[in-house]
Design a protein around this motif. Sequence first.
Motif, PDB file in Angstrom:
ATOM      1  N   CYS A 126       0.828  -1.206   0.000  1.00  0.00           N
ATOM      2  CA  CYS A 126       0.000   0.000   0.000  1.00  0.00           C
ATOM      3  C   CYS A 126       0.865   1.260   0.000  1.00  0.00           C
ATOM      4  O   CYS A 126       0.543   2.247  -0.673  1.00  0.00           O
ATOM      5  N   ASP A 127       1.964   1.240   0.728  1.00  0.00           N
ATOM      6  CA  ASP A 127       2.877   2.379   0.721  1.00  0.00           C
ATOM      7  C   ASP A 127       3.451   2.605  -0.677  1.00  0.00           C
ATOM      8  O   ASP A 127       3.522   3.743  -1.161  1.00  0.00           O
ATOM      9  N   ALA A 128       3.853   1.513  -1.317  1.00  0.00           N
ATOM     10  CA  ALA A 128       4.492   1.625  -2.632  1.00  0.00           C
ATOM     11  C   ALA A 128       3.521   2.112  -3.706  1.00  0.00           C
ATOM     12  O   ALA A 128       3.935   2.768  -4.674  1.00  0.00           O
ATOM     13  N   THR A 129       2.236   1.816  -3.565  1.00  0.00           N
ATOM     14  CA  THR A 129       1.247   2.170  -4.592  1.00  0.00           C
ATOM     15  C   THR A 129       0.321   3.302  -4.154  1.00  0.00           C
ATOM     16  O   THR A 129      -0.629   3.630  -4.870  1.00  0.00           O
ATOM     17  N   GLU A 130       0.597   3.888  -2.982  1.00  0.00           N
ATOM     18  CA  GLU A 130      -0.220   4.979  -2.433  1.00  0.00           C
ATOM     19  C   GLU A 130      -1.687   4.572  -2.304  1.00  0.00           C
ATOM     20  O   GLU A 130      -2.610   5.345  -2.563  1.00  0.00           O
ATOM     21  N   THR A 131      -1.874   3.330  -1.903  1.00  0.00           N
ATOM     22  CA  THR A 131      -3.201   2.772  -1.636  1.00  0.00           C
ATOM     23  C   THR A 131      -3.476   2.856  -0.137  1.00  0.00           C
ATOM     24  O   THR A 131      -2.578   2.614   0.672  1.00  0.00           O
ATOM     25  N   LEU A 132      -4.694   3.188   0.232  1.00  0.00           N
ATOM     26  CA  LEU A 132      -5.037   3.258   1.645  1.00  0.00           C
ATOM     27  C   LEU A 132      -5.255   1.858   2.201  1.00  0.00           C
ATOM     28  O   LEU A 132      -5.877   1.009   1.561  1.00  0.00           O
ATOM     29  N   LEU A 133      -4.765   1.622   3.414  1.00  0.00           N
ATOM     30  CA  LEU A 133      -4.938   0.352   4.102  1.00  0.00           C
ATOM     31  C   LEU A 133      -5.922   0.543   5.244  1.00  0.00           C
ATOM     32  O   LEU A 133      -5.679   1.321   6.174  1.00  0.00           O
ATOM     33  N   VAL A 134      -7.043  -0.160   5.163  1.00  0.00           N
ATOM     34  CA  VAL A 134      -8.086  -0.085   6.187  1.00  0.00           C
ATOM     35  C   VAL A 134      -8.103  -1.405   6.946  1.00  0.00           C
ATOM     36  O   VAL A 134      -8.378  -2.460   6.360  1.00  0.00           O
ATOM     37  N   ALA A 135      -7.812  -1.354   8.239  1.00  0.00           N
ATOM     38  CA  ALA A 135      -7.806  -2.555   9.080  1.00  0.00           C
ATOM     39  C   ALA A 135      -9.109  -2.633   9.865  1.00  0.00           C
ATOM     40  O   ALA A 135      -9.428  -1.736  10.649  1.00  0.00           O
ATOM     41  N   ASP A 136      -9.848  -3.691   9.648  1.00  0.00           N
ATOM     42  CA  ASP A 136     -11.103  -3.950  10.371  1.00  0.00           C
ATOM     43  C   ASP A 136     -10.769  -4.793  11.597  1.00  0.00           C
ATOM     44  O   ASP A 136     -10.585  -5.994  11.513  1.00  0.00           O
ATOM     45  N   GLU A 137     -10.690  -4.115  12.758  1.00  0.00           N
ATOM     46  CA  GLU A 137     -10.384  -4.804  14.019  1.00  0.00           C
ATOM     47  C   GLU A 137     -11.630  -4.922  14.894  1.00  0.00           C
ATOM     48  O   GLU A 137     -11.544  -4.963  16.120  1.00  0.00           O
ATOM     49  N   ILE A 138     -12.795  -5.002  14.247  1.00  0.00           N
ATOM     50  CA  ILE A 138     -14.046  -5.081  14.999  1.00  0.00           C
ATOM     51  C   ILE A 138     -14.065  -6.311  15.901  1.00  0.00           C
ATOM     52  O   ILE A 138     -14.455  -6.237  17.063  1.00  0.00           O
ATOM     53  N   SER A 185      -5.419   8.035  10.500  1.00  0.00           N
ATOM     54  CA  SER A 185      -4.034   8.343  10.834  1.00  0.00           C
ATOM     55  C   SER A 185      -3.817   9.851  10.854  1.00  0.00           C
ATOM     56  O   SER A 185      -4.541  10.612  10.201  1.00  0.00           O
ATOM     57  N   GLN A 186      -2.805  10.257  11.589  1.00  0.00           N
ATOM     58  CA  GLN A 186      -2.498  11.686  11.660  1.00  0.00           C
ATOM     59  C   GLN A 186      -2.188  12.256  10.276  1.00  0.00           C
ATOM     60  O   GLN A 186      -2.565  13.386   9.950  1.00  0.00           O
ATOM     61  N   ARG A 187      -1.520  11.460   9.454  1.00  0.00           N
ATOM     62  CA  ARG A 187      -1.208  11.918   8.098  1.00  0.00           C
ATOM     63  C   ARG A 187      -2.478  12.211   7.315  1.00  0.00           C
ATOM     64  O   ARG A 187      -2.615  13.274   6.684  1.00  0.00           O
ATOM     65  N   LEU A 188      -3.429  11.279   7.361  1.00  0.00           N
ATOM     66  CA  LEU A 188      -4.687  11.492   6.648  1.00  0.00           C
ATOM     67  C   LEU A 188      -5.466  12.662   7.239  1.00  0.00           C
ATOM     68  O   LEU A 188      -6.020  13.488   6.510  1.00  0.00           O
ATOM     69  N   ALA A 189      -5.530  12.703   8.567  1.00  0.00           N
ATOM     70  CA  ALA A 189      -6.313  13.748   9.227  1.00  0.00           C
ATOM     71  C   ALA A 189      -5.748  15.135   8.944  1.00  0.00           C
ATOM     72  O   ALA A 189      -6.496  16.120   8.874  1.00  0.00           O
ATOM     73  N   THR A 190      -4.441  15.227   8.770  1.00  0.00           N
ATOM     74  CA  THR A 190      -3.825  16.512   8.446  1.00  0.00           C
ATOM     75  C   THR A 190      -4.087  16.900   7.003  1.00  0.00           C
ATOM     76  O   THR A 190      -4.408  18.049   6.689  1.00  0.00           O
ATOM     77  N   GLN A 191      -3.979  15.918   6.112  1.00  0.00           N
ATOM     78  CA  GLN A 191      -4.145  16.187   4.688  1.00  0.00           C
ATOM     79  C   GLN A 191      -5.610  16.313   4.283  1.00  0.00           C
ATOM     80  O   GLN A 191      -5.974  17.174   3.466  1.00  0.00           O
ATOM     81  N   PRO A 224      -2.121   0.878  10.196  1.00  0.00           N
ATOM     82  CA  PRO A 224      -2.954   1.116   9.019  1.00  0.00           C
ATOM     83  C   PRO A 224      -3.243   2.605   8.840  1.00  0.00           C
ATOM     84  O   PRO A 224      -2.946   3.419   9.723  1.00  0.00           O
ATOM     85  N   ASP A 225      -3.835   2.957   7.722  1.00  0.00           N
ATOM     86  CA  ASP A 225      -4.263   4.342   7.506  1.00  0.00           C
ATOM     87  C   ASP A 225      -5.578   4.621   8.225  1.00  0.00           C
ATOM     88  O   ASP A 225      -5.802   5.741   8.709  1.00  0.00           O
ATOM     89  N   ILE A 226      -6.432   3.621   8.254  1.00  0.00           N
ATOM     90  CA  ILE A 226      -7.733   3.727   8.919  1.00  0.00           C
ATOM     91  C   ILE A 226      -7.948   2.452   9.708  1.00  0.00           C
ATOM     92  O   ILE A 226      -7.625   1.359   9.232  1.00  0.00           O
ATOM     93  N   MET A 227      -8.471   2.585  10.935  1.00  0.00           N
ATOM     94  CA  MET A 227      -8.773   1.407  11.738  1.00  0.00           C
ATOM     95  C   MET A 227     -10.222   1.491  12.211  1.00  0.00           C
ATOM     96  O   MET A 227     -10.682   2.550  12.636  1.00  0.00           O
TER      97      MET A 227
END
Length: 446
Positions: free
Chosen positions: A219-231, A273-279, A251-254
């Motif tokens: 995901c880092d290499a392809t700039e794809t978001l990683l969403v982890a479902d930890e329900i 993530s802080q990166r997403l929330a800032t951007q 992950p980017d989103i949990m």
Amino acid sequence: MSLTLSHEQLLDDCQRHWSASAAKLYRLGKTSVEKEADGIYVTDHAGKRFIDCACSYGVFIVGHRNPMVREQVQTQLNQMAWVPEGRVHPLQGALSERLRNLVPGDWGDVQFMVSGAEAIEQSMRYVLKVQQHRRGIVVMNDSYHGKTLAAMSILGQKQHHRSYGTEASEVTYVPYGDFAALQRAVGEGVRAVYVEPILGGAHLQVPPVGYMANIRALCDATETLLVADEIQTGFGRCGKWFAVQYDDIVPDIMILSKGLTGGYTSFACAMYSQRLATQYPLSEIEPDQRTNGGHPVACASALAAIDYIEQHNLVEQSRINGGLLRHGLQRLAQRYPQIVEGVPGVGLMTGLRLRGSVYEALMSMELGKRGVHAGHSMNEKAEHPVLRFYPPLNITPEALRHVLTMTEEALEAIARRPKLAVKAFSLVVRNMYHIPNKLLRNKGKP
């Protein structure tokens, strides 16, 4: 007014108001209906007590009616149960900060919801908005992300798509644990990859070592978001606070739910993530977002449940007692290979992978006779369903040994059944949702 109902009336109400599938299973197995619960036990309407290894698939993570959580809930109810529209409450900020500090990594926006499926949908709206220049979402076969309409479009259990027509053309499904297939599906980049760090549900599966780390790198290499479902996996269920810690990734989103409040109220959240929330601040992506999640009672129960887990070292207990439970189940699997295919899982997130839905139904029935509740998949079409053992994290080793003894007795009872009788019952199980209730009706005490 008396609320005393007959067993049959309870099942009729279950069918009308809660789950027709569960009502069918109750009738098929001549199963009783839960009335009370306390600690690791549930008690049925006839007064029989069961050790609860189902826990609504992991919700009651600190036990039923946990006194520490109950006290904080009652205190909050005495002050304020609900925040008026457009207002905030201090506990919302306190819980957001607690979660940011608890979940590994740097986190920004936290959005509270009522259910895990709602949180999944909120994350999907976010992903579609911030990655609108891309196409495609990749999910795993047999995954479970909820059954609300949008969430079902990324549900990895395709029988539901056939029922409701929710399969989306931009969603690609790949086998869980097959990183090469995932690489091919992601290609040079998609909007997001949705993944359960440990596959839950009737298909419980622990991925190969390094699987999540490889997904993070892809995901880092392809700039794809990683969403982890930890329900299902979060808050110690899997022997760590969160399953992503096994591969030490962020992950980017949990997505979190189930054990979050210890079972006192339906609650969930999506963390960014802080990166997403800032951007891409959530306030700009969804400026008019309103939700009934995050009310004071839910926040109070969540904070108390987290406190209890920490103070009683339940994550470590999950790891140790989970080893005891899995070792015992593995020993039984070796003794009854004609019934049990394997014992997947980690921590107190484990179960018996059975050789057909008929054996799952029989095990549920036999364990019920012996005072043990296990997590039935309610999936009669699954070829190798996992009967789940998700007890409260504060279950004792002594109680687990008793569960193992009862499981051995249940397996022995099934092994003694004539093969022809098992085959005949298999036809009933695979067609039970089409059999009239009167043919499944319990004629005596459950």
